[in-house]
Design an enzyme around this catalytic site. Structure first.
Site, PDB file in Angstrom:
ATOM      1  N   ASN A   1      -9.977   7.509  -7.986  1.00  0.00           N
ATOM      2  CA  ASN A   1      -8.819   7.472  -8.866  1.00  0.00           C
ATOM      3  C   ASN A   1      -7.551   7.311  -8.516  1.00  0.00           C
ATOM      4  O   ASN A   1      -6.557   6.903  -8.942  1.00  0.00           O
ATOM      5  CB  ASN A   1      -9.031   8.978  -9.436  1.00  0.00           C
ATOM      6  CG  ASN A   1      -7.591   9.231 -10.477  1.00  0.00           C
ATOM      7  OD1 ASN A   1      -7.334   8.724 -11.323  1.00  0.00           O
ATOM      8  ND2 ASN A   1      -6.974  10.190  -9.742  1.00  0.00           N
TER       9      ASN A   1
ATOM     10  N   VAL B   1      -0.986   6.925 -20.095  1.00  0.00           N
ATOM     11  CA  VAL B   1      -1.850   8.070 -20.270  1.00  0.00           C
ATOM     12  C   VAL B   1      -0.558   9.172 -20.049  1.00  0.00           C
ATOM     13  O   VAL B   1       0.219   9.145 -19.157  1.00  0.00           O
ATOM     14  CB  VAL B   1      -3.122   8.190 -19.005  1.00  0.00           C
ATOM     15  CG1 VAL B   1      -3.393   9.660 -18.929  1.00  0.00           C
ATOM     16  CG2 VAL B   1      -4.056   7.258 -19.296  1.00  0.00           C
TER      17      VAL B   1
ATOM     18  N   TYR C   1       1.714  -3.711  -8.228  1.00  0.00           N
ATOM     19  CA  TYR C   1       0.810  -2.851  -8.968  1.00  0.00           C
ATOM     20  C   TYR C   1      -0.395  -3.409  -9.559  1.00  0.00           C
ATOM     21  O   TYR C   1      -1.360  -3.148  -9.403  1.00  0.00           O
ATOM     22  CB  TYR C   1       1.571  -1.793  -9.590  1.00  0.00           C
ATOM     23  CG  TYR C   1       0.534  -1.017 -10.466  1.00  0.00           C
ATOM     24  CD1 TYR C   1      -0.002   0.182  -9.733  1.00  0.00           C
ATOM     25  CD2 TYR C   1       0.242  -0.930 -11.843  1.00  0.00           C
ATOM     26  CE1 TYR C   1      -0.712   1.216 -10.507  1.00  0.00           C
ATOM     27  CE2 TYR C   1      -0.413  -0.174 -12.517  1.00  0.00           C
ATOM     28  CZ  TYR C   1      -0.891   0.847 -11.994  1.00  0.00           C
ATOM     29  OH  TYR C   1      -2.041   1.911 -12.343  1.00  0.00           O
TER      30      TYR C   1
ATOM     31  N   ARG D   1      -3.449  16.072  -9.786  1.00  0.00           N
ATOM     32  CA  ARG D   1      -2.965  16.152 -11.018  1.00  0.00           C
ATOM     33  C   ARG D   1      -3.352  15.023 -11.911  1.00  0.00           C
ATOM     34  O   ARG D   1      -4.154  14.157 -11.384  1.00  0.00           O
ATOM     35  CB  ARG D   1      -1.523  16.133 -10.842  1.00  0.00           C
ATOM     36  CG  ARG D   1      -1.187  14.912 -10.114  1.00  0.00           C
ATOM     37  CD  ARG D   1       0.606  15.018  -9.956  1.00  0.00           C
ATOM     38  NE  ARG D   1       1.160  13.429  -9.303  1.00  0.00           N
ATOM     39  CZ  ARG D   1       2.306  13.286  -8.963  1.00  0.00           C
ATOM     40  NH1 ARG D   1       3.204  14.070  -9.390  1.00  0.00           N
ATOM     41  NH2 ARG D   1       2.587  12.214  -8.335  1.00  0.00           N
TER      42      ARG D   1
ATOM     43  N   LYS E   1      -4.489  -3.696  -8.733  1.00  0.00           N
ATOM     44  CA  LYS E   1      -5.406  -3.218  -9.806  1.00  0.00           C
ATOM     45  C   LYS E   1      -6.474  -4.337 -10.431  1.00  0.00           C
ATOM     46  O   LYS E   1      -7.621  -4.133 -10.339  1.00  0.00           O
ATOM     47  CB  LYS E   1      -4.903  -2.591 -11.158  1.00  0.00           C
ATOM     48  CG  LYS E   1      -4.055  -1.192 -10.820  1.00  0.00           C
ATOM     49  CD  LYS E   1      -5.215  -0.315 -10.423  1.00  0.00           C
ATOM     50  CE  LYS E   1      -4.517   0.940 -10.284  1.00  0.00           C
ATOM     51  NZ  LYS E   1      -5.441   2.199  -9.601  1.00  0.00           N
TER      52      LYS E   1
ATOM     53  N   ASP F   1      -4.201  11.809   3.118  1.00  0.00           N
ATOM     54  CA  ASP F   1      -3.425  10.446   2.592  1.00  0.00           C
ATOM     55  C   ASP F   1      -4.545   9.276   2.617  1.00  0.00           C
ATOM     56  O   ASP F   1      -4.563   8.740   3.713  1.00  0.00           O
ATOM     57  CB  ASP F   1      -2.226  10.110   3.661  1.00  0.00           C
ATOM     58  CG  ASP F   1      -1.311   8.801   3.405  1.00  0.00           C
ATOM     59  OD1 ASP F   1      -1.814   8.288   2.440  1.00  0.00           O
ATOM     60  OD2 ASP F   1      -0.572   8.549   3.990  1.00  0.00           O
TER      61      ASP F   1
END
Length: 262
Positions: A83, A185, A152, A17, A156, A56
């Site tokens: 991604n 996004v 997070y 998705r 990144k 996974d």
């Protein structure tokens, strides 16, 4: 513009998705045979990809299985798009450094950093042989760590640094490694009723629609709107193409102007 991608092969992780699905669709439209990997293979992904695999990617075994499946299916890999990322909104704790336990740190790093480490390590021999490309999907959070859940942004930032390391080591061998760093996004992560955006809205005491409408002003988005998945996919597709043959080791921000520094 002919991007000279027809007949190439690609692996796209987190392709069920959002950004990943849009990337799979964009590459397929350019004639690329795409293997889309996701924990949950959606009907949209099945329609977009040449092949799919459920895995996974937050585990070494899952990441390796994706690459092994693609090598079996295609015989080689030209393009790898790392991604997969984010995290399960229902399991994320919003708060400061002292509020976050070791389990959340580990989950966020496994999904947002180590998934790329494991997948890249397995795919690199084939990509190097084919003088291919790797695109890692990072985030503007790597530059603005206060915006995301603790752990997070740090993961990144490490992913962006990994891209630079890989570019330095394998660029001379013909492998192009670049990073794409989106801002907000319009995917289910932000717009979905059970996504991260809805959780932040609830924590802030405002309605989800109100929260989404306020994002451009709150994030200082110069364009006045959030980015769409298809726009990120278009950038990734160009970077994967032969038209970008001398672009490597770069971090491309696509955020409507949220990041104000160079």
């Amino acid at each position: 513009m002919d991007l000279e991608l027809t007949g190439k092969t690609a692996v796209v992780t987190g392709a069920g998705r959002g950004i990943g699905l849009a990337i799979a669709q964009a590459l397929s439209a350019e004639g690329v045979r795409v293997l889309g990997a996701a924990r949950n293979v959606t009907p949209d992904l099945k329609a977009a990809a040449y092949a799919t695999v459920s895995a996974d990617l937050s585990t070494p075994e899952g990441a390796t299985a994706v690459v092994e499946t693609s090598l079996s299916e295609f015989g080689g890999i030209d393009i790898l798009v790392n991604n997969v990322g984010g995290g399960d909104a229902g399991e994320l704790t919003l708060g400061g450094f002292l509020d976050i336990d070791n389990q959340q740190w580990r989950k966020l790093f496994d999904l947002n950093l180590f998934s790329a480490v494991w997948t890249t390590r397995a795919a690199l021999p084939s990509i190097r042989e084919r003088r291919g490309a790797i695109i890692n999907i990072s985030s503007i959070n790597s530059r603005l760590p206060a915006l995301g859940p603790t752990g997070y942004s740090e993961a990144k930032a490490a992913l962006t640094a990994l891209s630079k390391r890989l570019s330095e080591e394998f660029g001379p061998q013909g492998v192009r490694v670049n990073t794409v760093s989106p801002g907000v996004v319009g995917s289910s992560l932000w717009r979905g009723a059970d996504g991260f955006g809805a959780k932040v809205a609830a924590a802030s005491g405002v309605g989800h629609d109100e929260f989404l409408a306020a994002i451009p002003e709150q994030f200082g988005i110069s364009s006045g709107r959030i980015t769409e998945p298809e726009e990120v996919a278009a950038l990734v597709t160009f970077l994967a193409s032969e038209k970008a043959v001398n672009i490597l080791g770069a971090d491309f921000v696509i955020d409507g102007g949220s990041v104000k520094t160079s």
